[in-house]
Design an enzyme around this catalytic site. Structure first.
Site, mmCIF file in Angstrom:
data_model
loop_
_atom_site.group_PDB
_atom_site.id
_atom_site.type_symbol
_atom_site.label_atom_id
_atom_site.label_comp_id
_atom_site.label_asym_id
_atom_site.label_seq_id
_atom_site.Cartn_x
_atom_site.Cartn_y
_atom_site.Cartn_z
ATOM 1 N N TYR A 123 0.819 -1.219 0.000
ATOM 2 C CA TYR A 123 0.000 0.000 0.000
ATOM 3 C C TYR A 123 0.849 1.264 0.000
ATOM 4 O O TYR A 123 0.342 2.356 -0.241
ATOM 5 C CB TYR A 123 -0.953 0.026 1.208
ATOM 6 C CG TYR A 123 -1.967 -1.102 1.228
ATOM 7 C CD1 TYR A 123 -2.134 -1.950 0.137
ATOM 8 C CD2 TYR A 123 -2.759 -1.336 2.342
ATOM 9 C CE1 TYR A 123 -3.037 -2.991 0.163
ATOM 10 C CE2 TYR A 123 -3.686 -2.371 2.373
ATOM 11 C CZ TYR A 123 -3.812 -3.196 1.281
ATOM 12 O OH TYR A 123 -4.717 -4.224 1.300
ATOM 13 N N LYS A 154 4.125 -15.326 2.708
ATOM 14 C CA LYS A 154 3.996 -16.134 1.477
ATOM 15 C C LYS A 154 5.423 -16.453 1.032
ATOM 16 O O LYS A 154 5.868 -16.113 -0.072
ATOM 17 C CB LYS A 154 3.214 -15.314 0.429
ATOM 18 C CG LYS A 154 2.836 -16.058 -0.820
ATOM 19 C CD LYS A 154 1.775 -17.120 -0.613
ATOM 20 C CE LYS A 154 1.495 -17.860 -1.911
ATOM 21 N NZ LYS A 154 0.717 -19.092 -1.698
ATOM 22 N N ASP A 168 -2.330 -18.177 2.472
ATOM 23 C CA ASP A 168 -3.489 -18.885 1.913
ATOM 24 C C ASP A 168 -4.002 -19.950 2.881
ATOM 25 O O ASP A 168 -5.211 -20.063 3.119
ATOM 26 C CB ASP A 168 -3.170 -19.479 0.526
ATOM 27 C CG ASP A 168 -1.761 -20.069 0.433
ATOM 28 O OD1 ASP A 168 -1.012 -19.973 1.426
ATOM 29 O OD2 ASP A 168 -1.417 -20.626 -0.619
ATOM 30 N N ASP A 208 -4.747 -6.761 6.300
ATOM 31 C CA ASP A 208 -5.980 -6.078 5.928
ATOM 32 C C ASP A 208 -7.071 -7.114 5.650
ATOM 33 O O ASP A 208 -8.196 -7.038 6.165
ATOM 34 C CB ASP A 208 -5.687 -5.229 4.662
ATOM 35 C CG ASP A 208 -6.824 -4.316 4.288
ATOM 36 O OD1 ASP A 208 -7.796 -4.215 5.057
ATOM 37 O OD2 ASP A 208 -6.742 -3.701 3.205
ATOM 38 N N ASP A 267 -10.239 -8.621 8.478
ATOM 39 C CA ASP A 267 -11.666 -8.527 8.155
ATOM 40 C C ASP A 267 -12.321 -9.907 8.178
ATOM 41 O O ASP A 267 -13.459 -10.060 8.627
ATOM 42 C CB ASP A 267 -11.870 -7.876 6.779
ATOM 43 C CG ASP A 267 -12.025 -6.367 6.894
ATOM 44 O OD1 ASP A 267 -11.762 -5.823 7.990
ATOM 45 O OD2 ASP A 267 -12.409 -5.724 5.900
#
Ligand code: NAD
Length: 360
Positions: free
Chosen positions: A146, A195, A227, A251, A255
């Site tokens: 980001y 990852k 994942d 992020d 959620d």
């Protein structure tokens, strides 16, 4: 002890829920002989109305002068509010982004707890929800994809967009240290999510986290791929204690974890910098649809106050007292409208605050 707490009530339900959080903090102060000196500050839509900008330098400075800041939520109805006719840099959310940046808040903490009394709100199968869960997701907030270099350009006649995911070892080390420090105050387990089978940034992440882990021999560290973690959150959420991860993974996962609890009005959050300073706020927004009706659930704001006690003021017993009071009120069957179920007693926002304060 005397403490300075900045208070940003904000917009929508913000003033209602923060008033209840302060009611509970005042009861803590009385019971445990502390003094909380509050400084009321404007940010978001209310600051636009008063000052023409969502955040002033005075508010930033007053936050820096505080031991911690308790915040409600900011923003209004994004379709109808005049705040959203302003240029993007003058809208309420721009104030929050600037404040986080000015205060160097790089670690975002979101506890996701399934209270036994609210199990029916959980979106998972009963054989999973029956076990309950209490995980804390720590998301790196100021680096990664980001904030990396980005561009969109034509390459050999084809439109091409590039986003850059970059982390240096210092950025990783400081969030890893926070994760282990927080784990020491909880069940002493850290899951570092990356990852590393694909990304260089993840391989560096893993290496630095392993280095930091050596300084915390009491804490168990495990690595997990993002994942498979996304699957584990819905398959076996009780597995997790503290989960630490980079900005974008955090992020998404935070959620997902919030959603499986089923109760947005129950979830607090904290954003910390390198000192003990932190900004504490509910995970939800300003809920303009129910603002001013005294029906919002103040528990996320009250639990944000508990996090403030725990992480910025180091008042563990007091933080435990607030969390136990919340649990007690739920066990006794009191509910605000958003978490109401058969056989429970519906109460208003202010009644809920009083019930919790009385049980400190
Ligand atoms: P929201 O979280 O405000 O509301 C979503 C739904 O959840 C609504 O039905 C609302 O009534 C309900 N809800 C939220 N908190 C509740 C509570 N404490 N008690 C009972 N019900 C509750 O999300 P939204 O409607 O998408 O956003 C509204 C505004 O909030 C927007 O301006 C958005 O930008 C802003 N926002 C601010 C923050 C923040 O201050 N950090 C975070 C998210 C959204």
């Amino acid at each position: 002890m005397n403490y300075k707490i900045g208070v940003i009530k904000g917009d929508g339900i913000g003033p209602e829920i923060v008033t209840e959080a302060m009611k509970v903090l005042d009861k803590v102060a009385e019971t445990y002989h502390h003094k909380f000196n509050y400084t009321q500050l404007l940010m978001g839509g209310c600051s636009i109305d008063a000052n023409g900008v969502p955040l002033t330098e005075e508010t930033i400075q007053a936050c820096k002068d505080s031991d911690a800041v308790l915040m409600g939520s900011i923003g209004g109805n994004t379709t109808t509010s005049p705040w959203y006719k302003l240029p993007a840099n003058l809208r309420p959310e721009a104030g929050l982004l600037k404040l986080r940046k000015s205060l160097g808040l790089f670690a975002n903490l979101r506890p996701c707890v399934l209270y036994p009394e609210l199990r029916q709100a959980c979106t998972l199968r009963e054989d999973i929800s029956i076990q309950g869960f209490d995980m804390l997701i720590m998301r790196e907030l100021t680096g990664g994809l980001y904030f990396g270099e980005r561009r969109t350009e034509e390459v050999d006649g084809v439109m091409t967009a590039v986003d850059t995911l970059s982390y240096n070892e210092n950025e990783i080390r400081r969030i890893a240290v926070k994760a282990f420090e927080v784990a020491m105050k909880r069940r002493k387990k850290v899951t570092s999510v990356d990852k590393a089978n694909v990304l260089d940034s993840s391989r560096l992440w893993r290496k630095v986290v392993e280095d930091v882990a050596k300084e915390y021999p009491e804490v168990t560290l495990e690595h997990a791929l993002v994942d498979s973690t996304a699957m584990q959150i819905v398959k076996n959420p009780a597995h997790f204690d503290v989960m630490v991860t980079e900005n974008m993974f955090g992020d998404i996962l935070s959620d997902e974890a919030a959603m499986v609890t089923g109760s947005l009005g129950m979830l607090p959050s904290a954003s910390l910098n390198e000192t003990k300073f932190g900004l504490y706020e509910p995970s939800g927004g300003s809920a303009p649809d129910i603002a001013g009706k005294n029906i919002a659930n103040p528990i996320a704001a009250i639990l944000s106050g508990a996090m403030l006690l725990r992480y910025s003021l180091d008042l563990q017993e007091e933080a435990d007292a607030v969390e136990h009071a919340v649990q007690k009120v739920l066990q006794e069957g009191f509910r605000t409208g958003d978490i109401m179920s058969d056989g429970c007693k519906q109460v208003s926002c202010s009644e809920m605050g009083s019930l919790i304060a009385e049980r400190i």
